[in-house]
Write a protein that holds these residues in place. Structure first.
Motif, short mmCIF file in Angstrom:
data_model
loop_
_atom_site.label_atom_id
_atom_site.label_comp_id
_atom_site.label_asym_id
_atom_site.label_seq_id
_atom_site.Cartn_x
_atom_site.Cartn_y
_atom_site.Cartn_z
N ALA A 136 -4.90 5.95 -7.41
CA ALA A 136 -6.23 5.31 -7.49
C ALA A 136 -6.14 3.82 -7.23
CB ALA A 136 -6.86 5.59 -8.84
N ALA A 137 -5.64 3.47 -6.04
CA ALA A 137 -5.46 2.06 -5.70
C ALA A 137 -6.78 1.33 -5.59
CB ALA A 137 -4.70 1.93 -4.38
N ASP A 138 -7.87 2.05 -5.35
CA ASP A 138 -9.15 1.37 -5.23
C ASP A 138 -9.79 1.14 -6.59
OD1 ASP A 138 -11.59 3.99 -4.81
OD2 ASP A 138 -9.60 4.08 -5.70
N SER A 139 -9.22 1.66 -7.62
CA SER A 139 -9.78 1.46 -8.95
C SER A 139 -9.42 0.07 -9.45
CB SER A 139 -9.24 2.50 -9.92
OG SER A 139 -9.77 2.29 -11.21
N PRO A 161 0.82 -1.21 0.00
CA PRO A 161 0.00 0.00 0.00
C PRO A 161 0.85 1.26 0.00
CG PRO A 161 -0.75 -1.56 1.68
CD PRO A 161 0.57 -2.06 1.18
N CYS A 162 0.32 2.31 -0.60
CA CYS A 162 1.06 3.57 -0.68
C CYS A 162 1.30 4.19 0.69
CB CYS A 162 0.33 4.55 -1.59
SG CYS A 162 -1.31 5.01 -0.99
N TRP A 163 0.48 3.85 1.69
CA TRP A 163 0.61 4.45 3.02
C TRP A 163 1.61 3.72 3.91
CZ3 TRP A 163 -0.57 0.42 6.02
CH2 TRP A 163 -1.56 -0.49 5.59
N PHE A 164 2.22 2.62 3.42
CA PHE A 164 3.21 1.90 4.21
C PHE A 164 4.47 2.76 4.37
CE2 PHE A 164 6.61 -1.43 4.45
CZ PHE A 164 6.27 -1.91 5.70
N MET A 203 -7.81 -11.83 -15.20
CA MET A 203 -8.32 -11.86 -13.84
C MET A 203 -8.31 -10.46 -13.26
SD MET A 203 -6.65 -15.38 -12.37
CE MET A 203 -4.99 -15.03 -12.86
N ALA A 204 -9.36 -10.12 -12.54
CA ALA A 204 -9.49 -8.78 -11.98
C ALA A 204 -8.57 -8.62 -10.78
CB ALA A 204 -10.94 -8.53 -11.57
N GLY A 205 -8.06 -7.41 -10.61
CA GLY A 205 -7.18 -7.14 -9.48
C GLY A 205 -7.14 -5.65 -9.18
N ILE A 206 -6.40 -5.29 -8.17
CA ILE A 206 -6.15 -3.89 -7.83
C ILE A 206 -4.65 -3.69 -7.77
CG2 ILE A 206 -8.32 -3.61 -6.56
CD1 ILE A 206 -6.71 -3.95 -3.98
N PHE A 207 -4.21 -2.44 -7.93
CA PHE A 207 -2.79 -2.15 -7.85
C PHE A 207 -2.58 -0.86 -7.06
CE2 PHE A 207 -1.45 1.54 -10.36
CZ PHE A 207 -2.63 1.89 -10.99
N ASP A 208 -1.35 -0.64 -6.67
CA ASP A 208 -0.99 0.59 -5.97
C ASP A 208 0.46 0.93 -6.30
OD1 ASP A 208 -1.17 2.83 -4.44
OD2 ASP A 208 -1.80 1.81 -2.61
N CYS A 209 0.83 2.16 -5.98
CA CYS A 209 2.20 2.63 -6.22
C CYS A 209 2.79 3.09 -4.89
CB CYS A 209 2.19 3.76 -7.24
SG CYS A 209 3.83 4.42 -7.58
N TRP A 210 3.89 2.48 -4.48
CA TRP A 210 4.53 2.78 -3.20
C TRP A 210 5.85 3.52 -3.46
CZ3 TRP A 210 9.20 0.65 -1.18
CH2 TRP A 210 9.45 0.94 0.17
N GLU A 211 6.05 4.59 -2.70
CA GLU A 211 7.27 5.37 -2.81
C GLU A 211 8.10 5.19 -1.54
OE1 GLU A 211 8.77 9.98 -3.62
OE2 GLU A 211 6.63 9.50 -3.45
N PRO A 212 9.35 4.78 -1.65
CA PRO A 212 10.18 4.60 -0.46
C PRO A 212 10.25 5.89 0.35
CG PRO A 212 11.26 3.67 -2.40
CD PRO A 212 10.07 4.43 -2.89
#
Length: 311
Positions: free
Chosen positions: A114-117, A79-82, A133-142
């Motif tokens: 838009a991780a919930d998209s 998750p982006c909030w990690f 197959m359907a999925g979700i994605f997110d972008c994490w920045e160190p």
């Protein structure tokens, strides 16, 4: 759900397999982002990279949301909030996510990209069309800066009737071009409408495979080959085992069959030989002559007439 997938097609073949029609009805091929990160494999496991099909609008603000790109992403959502710098400290594993809680879990809340998209990723199932197959994605920045990490998770639903004996959950499969278009086009299709596409489907084929797939280091066609077609290989003996077998073949005593004695035509005394009857050594002479020696000496010296009668 299981933790193995496969996408072994060359990049150009996979691109053609993901051809689509844009909003104007033109047939197009998706473009790649970071194509060098795509690694074809017969046996992909969590934390490996897989190709994800998604809308271009996620990367370009003014793009048409019906246009598609393919981006290699890490399997296992970060998750982006990690906030930790080490993603291995993530306290939970998000390789799969349940369709009924996707909008409730904190891990799937909206993020910077838009991780919930809902998104879709492609998996090749043998020589059939890509299994979408359907999925979700997110972008994490160190936290300390560095390269952005794109990651994804597969959405799961209750298994269809034909799969219930194998596992209670199955991937949410987008069956058909219309379902894929609605799922990807988040600019025109609301998330709640897209989620209604997530249903179990029986429009799949499957077969058992060899246990060789259990080891993520194995990357051969045998990972996908039906178990009934897998040729069993005899285990090869190691070098030390081969040397031991050769030594045993040449050094081990051979058992000889017991030979039965030959039957003689006439009864006779056994023919003993020197092999069984050893010659006894001569008796050692003692200090005083024995009785037999004294008699022999007297016999040779005295005349026969003077010999006393034998007692």
């Amino acid at each position: 759900m299981c933790g193995r997938t496969s996408c072994h097609l060359p990049r150009d073949v996979l691109t053609r397999a993901c051809a689509y029609h844009d909003r104007q009805g033109h047939r197009r091929l998706p473009e790649w982002r970071d194509p060098d990160k795509y690694c074809p494999s017969y046996n992909k496991s969590p934390q490996s990279s897989s190709p994800v099909l998604l809308s271009r609008l996620h990367f370009e603000k003014d793009a048409d949301s019906s246009e598609r790109v393919i981006a290699p992403m890490r399997w296992g959502l970060v998750p982006c909030w990690f906030k930790e710098a080490d993603i291995s400290k993530l306290p939970f594993n998000i390789t799969n996510c349940r369709s009924d809680t996707i909008m409730e879990k904190r891990s799937f809340k909206p993020g910077g990209h838009a991780a919930d998209s809902p998104e879709c990723w492609a998996k090749v199932w043998d020589s059939w069309r890509p299994l979408t197959m359907a999925g979700i994605f997110d972008c994490w920045e160190p936290p300390e800066g560095g390269e952005l990490l794109y990651s994804y998770s597969i959405i799961t639903v209750d298994s269809c009737r034909s799969l219930t004996d194998i596992h209670p959950r199955m991937p949410a499969i987008l069956d058909g071009e219309e379902a894929i278009s609605k799922w990807l086009d988040f600019g025109e299709v609301p998330a709640q409408e897209a989620l209604r596409l997530i249903q179990p489907t029986d429009n799949i084929t499957f077969h058992p495979v060899s246990s060789v797939v259990n080891n993520a280091r194995n990357n051969t066609p045998e990972c996908l080959t039906p178990l009934s077609l897998v040729v069993k290989k005899e285990p090869k003996a190691s070098g030390s085992s081969q040397m031991m077998m050769q030594w045993l073949a040449t050094k081990s005593p051979k058992k000889e069959a017991t030979k039965s004695p030959k039957k003689e035509d006439k009864p006779a005394v056994p023919q003993w030989t020197s092999q069984f009857l050893q010659k006894s050594p001569l008796p050692t002479k003692r200090g005083a002559p024995g009785l037999l020696e004294r008699w022999l000496k007297r016999e040779s010296e005295e005349p026969a007439a003077k010999r006393p009668p034998c007692e």
